[in-house]
Write an enzyme that holds these catalytic residues in place. Structure first.
Site, PDB file in Angstrom:
ATOM      1  N   ALA A   1     -27.965  17.064 -23.754  1.00 22.38           N
ATOM      2  CA  ALA A   1     -28.033  18.138 -24.919  1.00 22.38           C
ATOM      3  C   ALA A   1     -27.393  17.438 -26.217  1.00 22.38           C
ATOM      4  CB  ALA A   1     -27.622  19.224 -24.430  1.00 22.38           C
TER       5      ALA A   1
ATOM      6  N   ASN B   1     -12.846  21.578 -19.216  1.00 19.20           N
ATOM      7  CA  ASN B   1     -12.154  20.035 -19.124  1.00 19.20           C
ATOM      8  C   ASN B   1     -10.840  20.143 -19.690  1.00 19.20           C
ATOM      9  OD1 ASN B   1     -15.378  19.889 -20.518  1.00 19.20           O
ATOM     10  ND2 ASN B   1     -14.825  18.948 -18.505  1.00 19.20           N
TER      11      ASN B   1
ATOM     12  N   GLU C   1     -11.604  14.568 -16.031  1.00 22.45           N
ATOM     13  CA  GLU C   1     -12.317  15.640 -16.734  1.00 22.45           C
ATOM     14  C   GLU C   1     -11.894  16.935 -16.453  1.00 22.45           C
ATOM     15  OE1 GLU C   1     -14.886  14.827 -19.244  1.00 22.45           O
ATOM     16  OE2 GLU C   1     -14.064  12.858 -19.621  1.00 22.45           O
TER      17      GLU C   1
ATOM     18  N   HIS D   1     -20.803  16.075 -15.438  1.00 23.48           N
ATOM     19  CA  HIS D   1     -19.931  16.748 -14.841  1.00 23.48           C
ATOM     20  C   HIS D   1     -20.349  17.312 -13.457  1.00 23.48           C
ATOM     21  CE1 HIS D   1     -17.622  17.444 -18.877  1.00 23.48           C
ATOM     22  NE2 HIS D   1     -17.058  16.310 -17.978  1.00 23.48           N
TER      23      HIS D   1
ATOM     24  N   CYS E   1     -18.664  25.908 -18.621  1.00 19.92           N
ATOM     25  CA  CYS E   1     -17.897  24.698 -19.277  1.00 19.92           C
ATOM     26  C   CYS E   1     -16.773  25.551 -20.238  1.00 19.92           C
ATOM     27  CB  CYS E   1     -18.792  24.098 -20.414  1.00 19.92           C
ATOM     28  SG  CYS E   1     -20.009  23.011 -19.691  1.00 19.92           S
TER      29      CYS E   1
END
Ligand code: SUG
Length: 440
Positions: A28, A111, A175, A247, A368
């Site tokens: 993306a 993250n 991460e 991820h 996220c």
């Protein structure tokens, strides 16, 4: 067992939210590179997602945006003079670096750190290790300011163990919670922590970058004083990384006793499930929902972000709720899967869709945008109260966003030193509203 709550700390989307095309392997981010962004809309969408959870009676916190532009980064690259001189010179000779300095990527607070609740730690503290995010330049500069944020919020060292980021080397690439799953019978009970890694330290891979190493995961498990028998290390499938799952939380989400994952998420699925079951013996019976490639091709899972959803114990509902992005509803295979899933009698009973399109266009879905921190009542009382949300606080933050954020932002706008001042003013007003003015 003490009563504990899952508190979702969302990253408050900063005024410099832009489409920089900075993240290789994040499809993306590459696809929307250079598009005009809408920072005001982005931040309002994020705050509305928080409001939904607050209204449901869930505990919601916020992590403030980091100082942007990151002038230290530009100075390290040899630029000098006044801030305006530095910004103008960087725009002329290193525009990509300027985008990195302006990145609002700390919005993806999954993250920010890896979190282990006190119920899992042998020293009885709640542990957070800031992620070094060493793989991507624009993200690698987040950690010192993230640690400062965490210390301001979780300052009580008797209760909270805040650990600075691991060494900034590829062997320690980390991460944070995006590659970490905690499974348990109840949030306050001892659980199993699953660390997902994409490569071993020292291993070179071809294809899209694997952003998490096993060494990083093991180091965190040690410093969080986790019981080795209750800890699992699982390798992410290379096929998933190459399909765009930069991820693990792009192909898997777990909560309480439930693991929801794509067939291609793990390198060795059976071995991973067996290891989780063994580690969870006496604690919980693992429930699994596997999404077959034949029903949802991994490409659809990644564009729709089906798995980058929040899996929540919603007050008043017996089964878990999947808080998924609108894109999951708009993708035929994932919508069909969700309809069939909730009609069955599995552990996920409802799918609720949310609009976080601005973040999604950079590869960041609902999951996220949040860092899950399981906290006891005592820990909640001991943390900084200004970052805990109620509707009034959300209204107040939205008011600041409406007043101080731009509606539209293009790459060319970053070159204007006036915009840097606007970003500082906006952040200061947000910090003031959160009672965190010491961070200015
Ligand atoms: O690190 N995107 C972020 C998205 C992070 C999503 N987080 C989780 N899956 N937990 C990243 O790739 C794009 C920024 C840009 O291109 O301007 C970016 O950093």
């Amino acid at each position: 067992m003490s009563i504990a709550h899952e508190v979702n700390f969302d990253g408050l989307i900063g005024p410099s939210h832009n489409y920089g095309g900075m993240s290789e392997g994040n499809l993306a981010s590459a696809r929307n590179s250079g598009d005009v962004s809408n920072p005001r809309e982005a931040a309002l969408q994020g705050l509305e997602k928080m409001r939904l959870l607050v209204r449901a009676g869930l505990k919601q916190g916020v992590l403030p945006p980091l100082p942007r532009p990151n002038m230290d980064l530009l100075v390290s690259a040899g630029f000098g003079g006044s801030d305006a001189d530095i910004i103008e010179a960087t725009a002329r000779s290193a525009p990509r670096l300027l985008k990195a300095a302006y990145s609002a990527s700390s919005m993806w607070s999954a993250n920010a750190a890896t979190v282990s609740p006190s119920a899992d730690a042998s020293d009885g503290r709640l542990h957070l290790t800031t992620a070094n995010l060493s793989t991507m330049l624009h993200r690698s500069t987040e950690h010192p300011d993230t640690t400062a944020n965490l210390l301001s919020i979780f300052g009580d060292t008797e209760r909270f163990g805040i650990h600075a980021a691991l060494p900034a080397h590829a062997d320690f690439a980390d991460e944070g919670a995006a590659n970490h799953i905690r499974l348990c019978a109840d949030h306050g009970a001892e659980g199993v922590e699953v660390f997902v890694y994409g490569r071993e330290a020292g291993e070179s891979t071809v294809g899209f970058p694997a952003r998490q190493t096993r060494l990083a995961a093991e180091s965190i498990a040690r410093s969080h004083t986790l019981a080795p028998g209750r800890t699992v290390f699982a390798r992410q499938a290379r096929a998933a990384i190459d399909a765009g799952a930069f991820h693990n939380d792009v192909v898997c989400v777990g909560s309480l006793d439930t693991l929801f994952y794509h067939e291609l998420a793990f390198e060795e699925t059976d071995g991973t499930l067996e290891a989780i079951r063994k580690a969870g013996e006496g604690l919980f019976e693992l429930k699994t929902v596997m999404v077959p490639e034949a029903e949802v091709p991994i490409g659809d899972a990644i564009t729709s972000y089906l798995f980058n959803s929040q899996l929540l114990k919603w007050p008043g509902e017996d089964r878990l709720v999947l808080l998924a992005p609108l894109e999951t509803q708009e993708t035929e295979s994932t919508r069909a899967f969700c309809e069939q899933m909730v009609a069955g009698n599995g552990p996920i009973g409802r799918v609720q869709y949310v609009d976080v399109r601005q973040s999604m266009r950079n590869g960041g879905g609902p999951a996220c945008l949040r860092l899950r921190v399981v906290m006891t009542d005592e820990e909640l009382a001991a943390c900084h109260q200004g970052v805990l949300m109620d509707e009034e606080k959300i209204d107040q933050l939205q008011e600041v966003v409406r007043k101080t954020y731009r509606d539209r932002l293009s790459a060319a706008d970053l070159a204007d030193p006036v915009f840097a001042d606007e970003c500082r003013t906006a952040r200061e007003a947000l910090l003031d509203a959160l009672g965190l003015s010491d961070l200015v």
